[in-house]
Design an enzyme around this catalytic site. Structure first.
Site, PDB file in Angstrom:
ATOM      1  N   CYS A   1      -5.783   0.654   7.381  1.00 26.64           N
ATOM      2  CA  CYS A   1      -5.597   1.091   5.988  1.00 26.64           C
ATOM      3  C   CYS A   1      -6.741   2.049   5.597  1.00 26.64           C
ATOM      4  O   CYS A   1      -7.917   1.668   5.643  1.00 26.64           O
ATOM      5  CB  CYS A   1      -5.572  -0.119   5.056  1.00 26.64           C
ATOM      6  SG  CYS A   1      -5.349   0.342   3.323  1.00 26.64           S
TER       7      CYS A   1
ATOM      8  N   HIS B   1      -2.112  -3.866   5.303  1.00 27.36           N
ATOM      9  CA  HIS B   1      -1.818  -3.414   6.664  1.00 27.36           C
ATOM     10  C   HIS B   1      -3.088  -3.025   7.412  1.00 27.36           C
ATOM     11  O   HIS B   1      -4.123  -2.732   6.794  1.00 27.36           O
ATOM     12  CB  HIS B   1      -0.841  -2.227   6.631  1.00 27.36           C
ATOM     13  CG  HIS B   1      -1.404  -0.991   6.006  1.00 27.36           C
ATOM     14  ND1 HIS B   1      -1.865   0.079   6.742  1.00 27.36           N
ATOM     15  CD2 HIS B   1      -1.602  -0.647   4.704  1.00 27.36           C
ATOM     16  CE1 HIS B   1      -2.295   1.022   5.924  1.00 27.36           C
ATOM     17  NE2 HIS B   1      -2.161   0.617   4.670  1.00 27.36           N
TER      18      HIS B   1
ATOM     19  N   ARG C   1       3.042   4.708   6.341  1.00 26.99           N
ATOM     20  CA  ARG C   1       3.446   3.936   7.520  1.00 26.99           C
ATOM     21  C   ARG C   1       3.861   2.508   7.169  1.00 26.99           C
ATOM     22  O   ARG C   1       4.107   1.695   8.059  1.00 26.99           O
ATOM     23  CB  ARG C   1       2.288   3.882   8.533  1.00 26.99           C
ATOM     24  CG  ARG C   1       1.857   5.241   9.035  1.00 26.99           C
ATOM     25  CD  ARG C   1       0.487   5.160   9.676  1.00 26.99           C
ATOM     26  NE  ARG C   1      -0.546   4.787   8.722  1.00 26.99           N
ATOM     27  CZ  ARG C   1      -1.828   4.597   9.014  1.00 26.99           C
ATOM     28  NH1 ARG C   1      -2.238   4.756  10.257  1.00 26.99           N
ATOM     29  NH2 ARG C   1      -2.697   4.268   8.077  1.00 26.99           N
TER      30      ARG C   1
ATOM     31  N   ASP D   1       0.524   3.740   1.673  1.00 25.83           N
ATOM     32  CA  ASP D   1       0.494   4.351   3.007  1.00 25.83           C
ATOM     33  C   ASP D   1       1.918   4.606   3.520  1.00 25.83           C
ATOM     34  O   ASP D   1       2.788   3.736   3.454  1.00 25.83           O
ATOM     35  CB  ASP D   1      -0.246   3.409   3.966  1.00 25.83           C
ATOM     36  CG  ASP D   1      -0.616   4.087   5.267  1.00 25.83           C
ATOM     37  OD1 ASP D   1      -1.820   4.170   5.558  1.00 25.83           O
ATOM     38  OD2 ASP D   1       0.296   4.532   5.996  1.00 25.83           O
TER      39      ASP D   1
ATOM     40  N   CYS E   1       0.853  -1.191   0.000  1.00 26.81           N
ATOM     41  CA  CYS E   1       0.000   0.000   0.000  1.00 26.81           C
ATOM     42  C   CYS E   1       0.887   1.239   0.000  1.00 26.81           C
ATOM     43  O   CYS E   1       1.995   1.227   0.533  1.00 26.81           O
ATOM     44  CB  CYS E   1      -0.894  -0.009   1.235  1.00 26.81           C
ATOM     45  SG  CYS E   1      -2.012   1.412   1.317  1.00 26.81           S
TER      46      CYS E   1
END
Ligand SMILES: [Zn+2]
Length: 295
Positions: A113, A110, A58, A56, A54
């Site tokens: 999300c 994750h 993080r 993202d 992803c």
């Protein structure tokens, strides 16, 4: 008003400058450890994995796995989707498999999300985004009866993220480049990972979708030429070894290594997380059992 605007501009430039400064520090630290580090990197890459993750911020693959530049070939998009018509993704897969000879493809989802959470919500987030989220909405529609058994929203997102990883693993098996890799004697394995953002640990998503021979016949391509024997470290040279057996040998080795690593690094105070994982695993097992009954 103007001052506020100027002040905001200065703050944003400072944030940007932090990244440039960070790069200078990174280079200096690496050179202090090995003066030839970057000249060696410039000679080429030999990654062991292709990771679809992803976008993202993080979920940075290298940091999470303590791997260095050159070790993971990476493609990232919103909610780690393996969309069969995604030209960008498919070019990455083809290059990784056919040219870099990568043996392991990892789909990493994750918890927490935003893409998965938005897909569970009916509120529009904008034309293109809504269109993209349909990939996840399809997974949610198929699995609502499982996801909605959970009450806590974070747990629901974690559960759907996990189910989404399974779906994307399955989509990757349907990819002709991946299927041809088995034909060409260069079998590619596909792994599902779920990153728990709240702990930093990665869990392997173990499902029947991980086994290539469980792929429906509808999607299993037949090639005109006979398959070449698998060129893997684990292959015993016996041409009769099935794709499933080779996969299992490689997979078992990897799972053992992963479990050993997890056992040595797992924080003992993870009871709450374990309960949640058990709950989600139970629901997923229920789903697998249901599929078995329907066969
Ligand atoms: Zn995400």
């Amino acid at each position: 008003m103007q001052n506020q605007f100027v002040q905001k501009g200065i703050t944003e430039i400072q944030k940007y400058a932090k990244a440039i400064l960070g790069n200078k520090n990174y280079v200096q630290k690496k050179l202090a450890q090995d003066p030839e580090y970057f000249t060696k990197l410039a000679k080429g890459q030999n990654p062991k994995y292709l990771l679809i993750g992803c976008s993202d911020s993080r979920a940075p693959p290298n940091e999470l796995t303590e791997t260095d530049p050159g070790e993971i070939f990476i493609h990232r998009n919103i909610a780690n989707v393996v969309n069969i018509t995604d030209l960008n993704l498919n070019c990455v897969v083809q290059y990784a498999v056919e040219h870099l000879k990568v043996h392991n493809i990892i789909i990493m989802g994750h918890t927490h999300c935003g893409g998965v959470k938005a897909a569970m919500n009916r509120d529009s987030v904008g034309g293109l985004l809504d269109l993209w989220l349909n990939n996840i909405k399809n997974v949610y529609e198929k699995n609502q009866h499982l996801v909605n058994q959970l009450e806590n929203e974070d747990d629901k997102v974690a559960c759907l993220s996990c189910l989404n990883v399974r779906e994307q693993v399955l989509n990757m098996w349907k990819n002709p480049i991946v299927q041809k890799s088995w034909q060409d004697g260069h079998p590619v394995m596909i792994h599902g990972w779920l990153l728990r953002v709240e702990t930093g640990y990665i869990e392997e998503v173990q499902t029947d979708e991980n086994i290539p021979e469980n792929l429906s016949n509808v999607f299993r391509l037949q090639f005109k030429s006979p398959p070449k024997p698998a060129q893997t470290q684990q292959s015993n040279g016996n041409d009769q070894t099935s794709t499933g057996q080779i996969y299992q040998q490689m997979q078992n080795k990897l799972v053992t290594e992963f479990k050993n690593f997890s056992a040595s690094s797992q924080d003992s105070n993870q009871e709450t997380q374990k309960q949640m994982v058990d709950q989600i695993s139970g629901i997923m097992q229920q789903d697998i059992n249901q599929k078995e009954e329907n066969k």
